[in-house]
Design a protein around this motif. Structure first.
Motif, PDB file in Angstrom:
ATOM      1  N   GLY A 104     -23.499 -11.452  18.113  1.00  0.00           N
ATOM      2  CA  GLY A 104     -22.543 -12.434  17.629  1.00  0.00           C
ATOM      3  C   GLY A 104     -21.106 -11.973  17.536  1.00  0.00           C
ATOM      4  O   GLY A 104     -20.188 -12.636  18.050  1.00  0.00           O
ATOM      5  N   ASP A 105     -20.849 -10.846  16.879  1.00  0.00           N
ATOM      6  CA  ASP A 105     -19.474 -10.380  16.702  1.00  0.00           C
ATOM      7  C   ASP A 105     -18.800 -10.101  18.034  1.00  0.00           C
ATOM      8  O   ASP A 105     -17.595 -10.354  18.210  1.00  0.00           O
ATOM      9  CB  ASP A 105     -19.444  -9.114  15.844  1.00  0.00           C
ATOM     10  CG  ASP A 105     -19.807  -9.378  14.393  1.00  0.00           C
ATOM     11  OD1 ASP A 105     -19.766 -10.561  13.974  1.00  0.00           O
ATOM     12  OD2 ASP A 105     -20.147  -8.407  13.680  1.00  0.00           O
ATOM     13  N   ILE A 108     -17.746 -13.385  19.868  1.00  0.00           N
ATOM     14  CA  ILE A 108     -16.505 -13.929  19.311  1.00  0.00           C
ATOM     15  C   ILE A 108     -15.295 -13.129  19.801  1.00  0.00           C
ATOM     16  O   ILE A 108     -14.262 -13.697  20.189  1.00  0.00           O
ATOM     17  CB  ILE A 108     -16.564 -13.937  17.772  1.00  0.00           C
ATOM     18  CG1 ILE A 108     -17.613 -14.931  17.276  1.00  0.00           C
ATOM     19  CG2 ILE A 108     -15.196 -14.249  17.184  1.00  0.00           C
ATOM     20  CD1 ILE A 108     -17.312 -16.373  17.588  1.00  0.00           C
ATOM     21  N   HIS A 121     -24.199 -18.652  22.112  1.00  0.00           N
ATOM     22  CA  HIS A 121     -24.906 -17.548  21.457  1.00  0.00           C
ATOM     23  C   HIS A 121     -26.210 -18.065  20.860  1.00  0.00           C
ATOM     24  O   HIS A 121     -26.198 -18.913  19.966  1.00  0.00           O
ATOM     25  CB  HIS A 121     -24.026 -16.930  20.370  1.00  0.00           C
ATOM     26  CG  HIS A 121     -24.663 -15.787  19.665  1.00  0.00           C
ATOM     27  ND1 HIS A 121     -24.343 -15.433  18.375  1.00  0.00           N
ATOM     28  CD2 HIS A 121     -25.626 -14.901  20.066  1.00  0.00           C
ATOM     29  CE1 HIS A 121     -25.073 -14.387  18.008  1.00  0.00           C
ATOM     30  NE2 HIS A 121     -25.857 -14.050  19.018  1.00  0.00           N
ATOM     31  N   GLY A 124     -27.315 -17.604  16.831  1.00  0.00           N
ATOM     32  CA  GLY A 124     -26.120 -17.190  16.110  1.00  0.00           C
ATOM     33  C   GLY A 124     -25.600 -18.255  15.164  1.00  0.00           C
ATOM     34  O   GLY A 124     -26.144 -19.365  15.062  1.00  0.00           O
ATOM     35  N   TYR A 125     -24.505 -17.927  14.468  1.00  0.00           N
ATOM     36  CA  TYR A 125     -23.908 -18.849  13.506  1.00  0.00           C
ATOM     37  C   TYR A 125     -22.381 -18.894  13.605  1.00  0.00           C
ATOM     38  O   TYR A 125     -21.745 -19.735  12.971  1.00  0.00           O
ATOM     39  CB  TYR A 125     -24.305 -18.455  12.080  1.00  0.00           C
ATOM     40  CG  TYR A 125     -23.832 -17.072  11.673  1.00  0.00           C
ATOM     41  CD1 TYR A 125     -22.615 -16.890  11.023  1.00  0.00           C
ATOM     42  CD2 TYR A 125     -24.613 -15.949  11.948  1.00  0.00           C
ATOM     43  CE1 TYR A 125     -22.173 -15.622  10.663  1.00  0.00           C
ATOM     44  CE2 TYR A 125     -24.186 -14.677  11.589  1.00  0.00           C
ATOM     45  CZ  TYR A 125     -22.970 -14.526  10.940  1.00  0.00           C
ATOM     46  OH  TYR A 125     -22.541 -13.265  10.590  1.00  0.00           O
ATOM     47  N   GLN A 126     -21.768 -18.014  14.398  1.00  0.00           N
ATOM     48  CA  GLN A 126     -20.315 -17.990  14.523  1.00  0.00           C
ATOM     49  C   GLN A 126     -19.883 -18.809  15.742  1.00  0.00           C
ATOM     50  O   GLN A 126     -20.403 -18.617  16.835  1.00  0.00           O
ATOM     51  CB  GLN A 126     -19.819 -16.551  14.691  1.00  0.00           C
ATOM     52  CG  GLN A 126     -20.189 -15.632  13.539  1.00  0.00           C
ATOM     53  CD  GLN A 126     -19.678 -14.223  13.783  1.00  0.00           C
ATOM     54  OE1 GLN A 126     -18.498 -13.932  13.603  1.00  0.00           O
ATOM     55  NE2 GLN A 126     -20.581 -13.333  14.202  1.00  0.00           N
ATOM     56  N   ARG A 127     -18.911 -19.707  15.517  1.00  0.00           N
ATOM     57  CA  ARG A 127     -18.450 -20.571  16.594  1.00  0.00           C
ATOM     58  C   ARG A 127     -16.922 -20.570  16.663  1.00  0.00           C
ATOM     59  O   ARG A 127     -16.247 -20.225  15.697  1.00  0.00           O
ATOM     60  CB  ARG A 127     -18.970 -22.001  16.388  1.00  0.00           C
ATOM     61  CG  ARG A 127     -20.461 -22.146  16.593  1.00  0.00           C
ATOM     62  CD  ARG A 127     -20.952 -23.554  16.310  1.00  0.00           C
ATOM     63  NE  ARG A 127     -20.950 -23.864  14.882  1.00  0.00           N
ATOM     64  CZ  ARG A 127     -21.888 -23.490  14.031  1.00  0.00           C
ATOM     65  NH1 ARG A 127     -22.927 -22.776  14.461  1.00  0.00           N
ATOM     66  NH2 ARG A 127     -21.823 -23.814  12.750  1.00  0.00           N
ATOM     67  N   SER A 128     -16.407 -20.970  17.809  1.00  0.00           N
ATOM     68  CA  SER A 128     -14.974 -21.153  17.998  1.00  0.00           C
ATOM     69  C   SER A 128     -14.794 -22.221  19.072  1.00  0.00           C
ATOM     70  O   SER A 128     -15.766 -22.831  19.512  1.00  0.00           O
ATOM     71  CB  SER A 128     -14.305 -19.833  18.405  1.00  0.00           C
ATOM     72  OG  SER A 128     -14.712 -19.451  19.709  1.00  0.00           O
ATOM     73  N   THR A 133     -23.225 -22.324  19.500  1.00  0.00           N
ATOM     74  CA  THR A 133     -24.480 -21.667  19.125  1.00  0.00           C
ATOM     75  C   THR A 133     -25.646 -22.603  19.421  1.00  0.00           C
ATOM     76  O   THR A 133     -25.499 -23.830  19.429  1.00  0.00           O
ATOM     77  CB  THR A 133     -24.485 -21.281  17.640  1.00  0.00           C
ATOM     78  OG1 THR A 133     -24.178 -22.432  16.848  1.00  0.00           O
ATOM     79  CG2 THR A 133     -23.474 -20.188  17.352  1.00  0.00           C
ATOM     80  N   THR A 280     -17.799 -27.194  21.863  1.00  0.00           N
ATOM     81  CA  THR A 280     -18.470 -26.273  20.961  1.00  0.00           C
ATOM     82  C   THR A 280     -19.311 -27.053  19.956  1.00  0.00           C
ATOM     83  O   THR A 280     -19.133 -28.255  19.763  1.00  0.00           O
ATOM     84  CB  THR A 280     -17.452 -25.383  20.232  1.00  0.00           C
ATOM     85  OG1 THR A 280     -18.153 -24.399  19.465  1.00  0.00           O
ATOM     86  CG2 THR A 280     -16.585 -26.211  19.289  1.00  0.00           C
ATOM     87  N   ASP A 282     -23.293 -26.716  17.439  1.00  0.00           N
ATOM     88  CA  ASP A 282     -24.560 -26.036  17.195  1.00  0.00           C
ATOM     89  C   ASP A 282     -25.697 -26.954  17.602  1.00  0.00           C
ATOM     90  O   ASP A 282     -25.654 -28.168  17.351  1.00  0.00           O
ATOM     91  CB  ASP A 282     -24.701 -25.660  15.716  1.00  0.00           C
ATOM     92  CG  ASP A 282     -25.999 -24.909  15.436  1.00  0.00           C
ATOM     93  OD1 ASP A 282     -26.185 -23.840  16.036  1.00  0.00           O
ATOM     94  OD2 ASP A 282     -26.810 -25.396  14.628  1.00  0.00           O
TER      95      ASP A 282
END
Length: 362
Positions: A104-105, A108, A121, A124-128, A133, A280, A282
């Motif tokens: 994930g990191d 990003i 991803h 995962g939980y991080q989005r932009s 995700t 983007t 989820d």
């Protein structure tokens, strides 16, 4: 971090070196280049195999609109992932799927450097703006498996081989034991975490240790069939395939399997990038949408048990059943979910506590 082996595959073609620089600029008239980053090998017969099958499905459905998918195997959850993601972006891949939680990191970070590339991803939980995700409701399949375990276990004790104690894995453990306890209120499950997604030796050792302690059913959230093979050798009631049908490795021990069908999502995402409509967000489908599927039931399972498992599966598909509707107590006996209340997706995705019937690892 160094790696001992990393393959770069083209679905339907030979292995190829991945160029770093000098690729032609992407144009609408060119086939879309799609990359996949895997933590294991496509031959693991589980998680990574499922993503490779999804890539193949995407290519078969979209034909010449996409290039042969690029699959990079055996990429650890560390700095090497960042390098691979960057190489894919630099070599003209406009859609990149990173298929392990620990990426994930790095997703990003690299996505910030390549705003014209779309990244997705898994788990995962991080989005932009250019990172989405996606996941699958694996816990719905665990409820089906737990139902079977509750009916068939002679000891009322199951083991669960987990990778890491992250919410996705805890969620599956809880779903399994809640379903089993609807059949046998005294059912217990003991998780063991092996701190890796795929290590056949560790998975096999964990399975042996559990069997020696009296369990007769094994579930898993790891990638390969090693635990099922031990179950086959030791002659216990059995276990469940994870991510794919593993019956070829344990024809007697595999009771059924949770099969991941990623292909339609990969097709949809690629079509959206080609059309310029990708956004983007989820995505978290399950049994209803067909992304989670239940494999064939072992012929040794009695018809009434198959019927019970099918009722749980179909209830989740039509919305008449939810394993996370209260009352639900945690493993200390404290009520966490009142009667008639159903946990939200947000609560499920952040689950960090065990339900009643789980013996937490020390």
């Amino acid at each position: 971090m160094t790696i001992t082996r990393r393959n770069i595959l083209k679905i339907g073609g030979a292995a190829a070196a991945l160029p770093l620089l000098g690729s032609r600029a992407f144009a609408q008239t060119e086939p879309l280049k799609v990359g996949f980053v895997l933590i294991g090998t496509v031959n693991d017969n589980g998680w990574n195999f499922g993503h490779a099958e999804g890539a193949k499905y995407m290519k078969e459905m979209l034909g010449d609109a996409v290039a042969e998918p690029t699959i990079v195997e055996n990429v650890p959850e560390g700095p090497d992932c960042e390098r691979v993601l960057r190489e894919l972006a630099q070599s003209g891949h406009k859609l990149i799927f990173a298929t392990s939680f620990g990426y994930g990191d790095y997703v990003i970070k690299v996505a910030q450097q390549f705003p014209d590339v779309k990244f997705e991803h898994a788990t995962g939980y991080q989005r932009s703006d250019n990172v989405a995700t996606y996941n699958a409701r694996f816990h719905e399949g665990r409820a089906v498996c737990g139902t079977i375990a509750g009916h068939l276990s002679q000891t009322g004790k199951a083991g669960y081989i987990g990778s890491f104690p992250i919410p996705e894995v805890v969620l599956g453990i809880n779903s399994f034991v809640l379903a089993a306890r609807k059949v046998n209120p005294d059912f217990e499950i003991t998780p063991i975490y092996i701190s890796t997604w795929n290590d056949p030796a560790k998975e096999a050792d964990a399975a042996r240790a559990m069997i020696d302690q009296g369990i007769d059913v094994i579930a898993q959230h790891t990638d390969g069939p090693a635990a099922l093979q031990v179950a086959e050798e030791r002659g216990i009631v059995g276990g469940f395939g994870q991510g794919a049908d593993m019956s070829a490795f344990a024809p007697k021990a595999q009771l059924t399997s949770i099969i991941d069908h990623w292909g339609p999502h990969y097709q949809d995402a690629a079509e959206a990038v080609i059309a310029g409509t990708w956004e983007t967000g989820d995505r978290w489908p399950g049994l209803k949408e067909g992304e989670v599927q239940i494999g064939p039931y072992n012929e040794s399972i009695p018809a009434d048990v198959v019927a019970a498992a099918e009722a749980i599966k179909n209830g989740q598909i039509d919305g008449s059943f939810n394993i996370f509707t209260g009352p639900i107590n945690d493993h200390t006996g404290v009520e966490r979910v009142p009667a008639g209340v159903t946990m939200t997706d947000g609560e499920l995705l952040s689950m960090d506590w065990y339900v009643e019937g789980v013996n937490p690892p020390a």
